[in-house]
Design an enzyme around this catalytic site. Structure first.
Site, mmCIF file in Angstrom:
data_model
loop_
_atom_site.group_PDB
_atom_site.id
_atom_site.type_symbol
_atom_site.label_atom_id
_atom_site.label_comp_id
_atom_site.label_asym_id
_atom_site.label_seq_id
_atom_site.Cartn_x
_atom_site.Cartn_y
_atom_site.Cartn_z
ATOM 1 N N SER A 65 0.863 -1.195 0.000
ATOM 2 C CA SER A 65 0.000 0.000 0.000
ATOM 3 C C SER A 65 0.892 1.234 0.000
ATOM 4 C CB SER A 65 -0.860 0.036 1.264
ATOM 5 O OG SER A 65 -0.089 0.484 2.368
ATOM 6 N N ASP A 66 0.316 2.407 -0.242
ATOM 7 C CA ASP A 66 1.076 3.634 -0.025
ATOM 8 C C ASP A 66 0.950 4.003 1.460
ATOM 9 O OD1 ASP A 66 2.639 5.854 -0.365
ATOM 10 O OD2 ASP A 66 1.586 6.594 -2.125
ATOM 11 N N TRP A 67 1.723 4.973 1.858
ATOM 12 C CA TRP A 67 1.885 5.378 3.265
ATOM 13 C C TRP A 67 0.536 5.623 3.954
ATOM 14 C CZ3 TRP A 67 6.512 6.959 6.016
ATOM 15 C CH2 TRP A 67 6.270 7.661 7.177
ATOM 16 N N ALA B 155 -2.219 4.391 3.773
ATOM 17 C CA ALA B 155 -3.417 4.401 2.927
ATOM 18 C C ALA B 155 -4.550 3.578 3.552
ATOM 19 C CB ALA B 155 -3.089 3.877 1.538
#
Ligand code: BGC
Length: 716
Positions: free
Chosen positions: A263-265, A267
């Site tokens: 995932s992104d930070w 998210a």
């Protein structure tokens, strides 16, 4: 470690240890002496849980990695080495030009080399994985992250993405310990945020997605990229961290990706702010079900995934196995301190040479009236502007880069020009009237005035969207005042996005786009301004005439009422009332000090078939004594197609050196597959029938020809 040993290891793992592998935290979680604040405090991780975590992001030094890895291996039960990831975007300590600048080279050989050299430095600092390349399709320079992109053309972006993946990963991560595993991002559609505002909503048709957004990701996967990062945005209402069809069907099945999805930070926690989940347990459950393997910097997985009563143990094993397999491919079980060398050979010198060369290939000469450039070294030169002596030339992602070691423009020019004066107006403030008088006098007394203008790195990159993309008022005023004092005005632009230069363009004789050029920027620019290097970069993104033209791509779709040279005065045509439809500087534009033009084009046939490609030859003429490099571009237009299609699409490009006062030729081969596009059934294939092609040194000024795509060769 053998596959069977990995499986045995997994058999020994508890549920908590398996979930731990899916969790990624920052180094401060391991440095909990003193008062614990931030996420580390909020998550309330026990020591036991901390030493089950699978990966860490954002370490700064080899010592930091070694310390964390050592204590982790001492404390954790199964001693599975941690994986260290970081944003190595365009260099680590020694900083290359920003990706958008590198894209101006139109060269995947360059992106490959930059990635290889970045990996060389980053692996020595103990990094195993880089969150790069960014393969996002972009058309809107209000979005600050265009600087991390390869620009507006999907084929060019795919090709440059291939280069990055090859350069980072090499051919065998286990033996090539100076290579990094690459993570392509952000899957998918992030560049289409509405209004160019970061983290905003995205609504994309499937055809757009397949035609323009997927190809660069597909290219990365074909090159064997090890990880894919999902994006923050939703696609058609479904957030990417939860987007099961796009992750499981499109990414895994259609594109054949079998590596790790991260995932992104934070998210996963942000799913709550999006109001698509009610609590963190639901966030963890749904993200896992959708196919997110690693939860970057939220506590959804570590604190809540185990609570999910329907957790599929087989799917969990698969996710854990993908992560352990990556650790194994990096040789971490044998050497958890991979890349960290006691006595490393210094590489900075070689890197700085490469940085300078990369910068020179990325500069784009936007305008050069009356051959104002190159500057003759005996000329009296006056340099001023906020970027004249600024070391803020590395760009928004140079978080480890050593700004103090960057060569600024004044330093670079001082090495080359005996008659150089560097003026004030260096700060980001407007000169007073008294200062203006002094500056104007100095400008009048000089042969050439160089104005170094642009953006600060803070104004570009993530969370740096802008509603206005002109230069600030005080810089525009500086241009006008200096132009009034001296007509030989050269503007050198440092910026991370295509800007609206309409206000300054008429006042500058020459404009050189140098982007954020990296550690050797000042030297590379100086050598270019004095003609030791002849500019060759081409714009990977159009420069609009006004912000209202955005989002913009040279790949404009046909309209029922096209604007033509003949109907400019008509009302009911597709146009703006206040500005033209065309950009100020089009995609592919970039001048040279040499006088280059396309003299002629020839084609091998009038017909192209599946077994018989068409070859197109272009002759480039140099009407000056100086040799020059250029990129010859081939575009195509489908005359009758199932769907509404762009009037021009880049299909191929060739780089050419043309010696002084000669011609040189290059040959393009166009196949039936090159003419394919995504149809209404979401499959890519070409339409039979007539096509036009265009060959140019940019996307606007072209010579044109025609051919027909037929089913079979004549006579068969
Ligand atoms: C960015 C990613 C980056 C990640 C880790 C996020 O905010 O969107 O591009 O890789 O942080 O630093």
């Amino acid at each position: 470690m053998k596959k069977s040993e990995l499986k045995e290891l997994m058999n020994e793992m508890t549920l908590a240890e398996k979930i731990g592998q899916l969790v990624q935290v920052t180094p401060d979680f391991f440095n909990q002496s003193g008062e614990i604040t931030g996420p580390a405090a909020e998550w309330q991780l026990s020591e036991n849980k901390l030493f089950q975590i699978g990966s860490v992001l954002g370490t700064h030094t080899a010592e930091q990695v070694a310390t964390i890895q050592k204590s982790y291996l001492e404390e954790s039960r199964l001693k599975i080495p941690l994986l260290f990831m970081a944003d190595v975007i365009h260099g680590y300590e020694t900083i290359f030009p920003i990706p958008l600048a590198l894209a101006s080279s139109f060269s995947s050989e360059l992106t490959e080399e930059v990635a290889r050299l970045s990996a060389l430095e980053a692996t020595r600092a103990g990094v195993h994985v880089t969150f790069s390349p960014m393969a996002d399709h972009v058309m809107d320079s209000r979005w600050g992250r265009v600087l991390e992109s390869n620009g507006e053309d999907p084929i060019l972006s795919a090709e440059l993405t291939r280069g990055y993946v090859r350069g980072y990963q090499g051919t065998d991560l286990e033996t090539e310990t100076e290579r990094l595993a690459a993570c392509v991002k952000h899957f998918i559609g992030y560049g289409a945020v509405q209004g160019g505002r970061d983290y905003n909503h995205v609504d994309l048709s499937p055809i757009e997605l397949y035609q323009n957004y997927l190809p660069a990701f597909q290219a990365a996967i074909e090159e064997g990229v090890k990880l894919v990062m999902t994006s923050f945005n939703p696609i058609n209402g479904q957030l990417m961290s939860l987007n099961r069809p796009l992750i499981k069907e499109t990414l895994r099945q259609e594109l054949g990706f079998n590596g790790v999805v991260i995932s992104d930070w934070n998210a996963l926690e942000e799913l709550l702010a999006h109001r698509v989940v009610g609590d963190k347990q639901q966030a963890a459950a749904e993200a896992f079900e959708a196919g997110t393997d690693i939860d970057m910097m939220s506590d959804c997985y570590i604190n809540h995934l185990a609570e999910y009563s329907d957790l599929d143990s087989h799917a969990l094993d698969e996710a854990v196995y993908r992560i352990l397999k990556l650790k194994n491919e990096l040789g971490l079980f044998e050497n958890p301190f991979r890349g960290i060398q006691e006595e490393a050979k210094p590489i900075e010198g070689a890197l700085r040479i490469a940085v300078k060369e990369a910068a020179m290939k990325s500069f784009v000469l936007l305008k050069n009236d009356s051959d104002t450039l190159p500057i003759r070294t005996q000329q009296q030169v006056f340099l001023l502007g906020p970027k004249a002596s600024s070391k803020d030339i590395l760009g928004a992602w140079s978080w480890i880069g050593k700004t103090e070691q960057a060569i600024d423009l004044a330093e670079g020019l001082t090495e080359q020009l005996p008659h150089l004066t560097v003026g004030a107006a260096e700060s980001w403030a407007e000169p007073s009237e008294a200062e203006y008088v002094k500056l104007s006098e100095e400008a009048k007394a000089s042969d050439v005035v160089i104005l170094a203008l642009g953006e600060s790195s803070e104004e570009t990159g993530e969370a740096a969207s802008k509603a206005e993309i002109c230069l600030p008022e005080y810089q525009i005023k500086l241009v006008k005042r200096m132009a009034a004092a001296n007509k030989n005005l050269v503007v050198v632009l440092f910026n991370g996005r295509p800007l609206d230069l309409t206000a300054i363009e008429p006042y500058a004789k020459s404009i050189v786009e140098v982007w954020f050029p990296g550690s050797e920027g000042g030297r590379a620019i100086a050598e270019t301004l004095i003609g030791q290097h002849n500019p060759e970069g081409k714009l990977p993104m159009s420069f609009p005439r006004a912000v209202g033209q955005l989002p913009f791509s040279y790949q404009a779709y046909s309209t029922g009422r096209p604007l033509t040279e003949q109907n400019q005065q008509e009302k009911y045509v597709s146009k703006y009332m206040d500005v033209g439809n065309e950009p100020l500087y089009p995609f592919g534009h970039g001048l040279s000090y040499s006088k280059l033009s396309i003299e002629a084009i020839t084609q091998s046939a009038e017909v192209l078939t599946e077994d018989e490609p068409l070859t197109i030859q272009a002759t480039v003429r140099n009407d000056s004594a100086q040799a020059g490099n250029t990129t010859v571009q081939l575009y195509v237009e489908d005359q009758v197609s199932e769907l509404v299609r762009p009037v021009k699409e880049l299909k191929s490009w060739q780089q050419l050196t043309v010696a002084g006062n000669t011609t040189a030729q290059c040959t393009f081969t166009l196949t039936a597959a090159d003419l394919g596009y995504v149809h209404s059934n979401l499959t890519r294939y070409p339409d039979l029938g007539k096509f036009r092609f265009f060959v140019g040194l940019d996307s606007q000024n072209t010579l044109t020809g025609q051919f027909e795509l037929c089913e079979k060769s004549e006579g068969l």
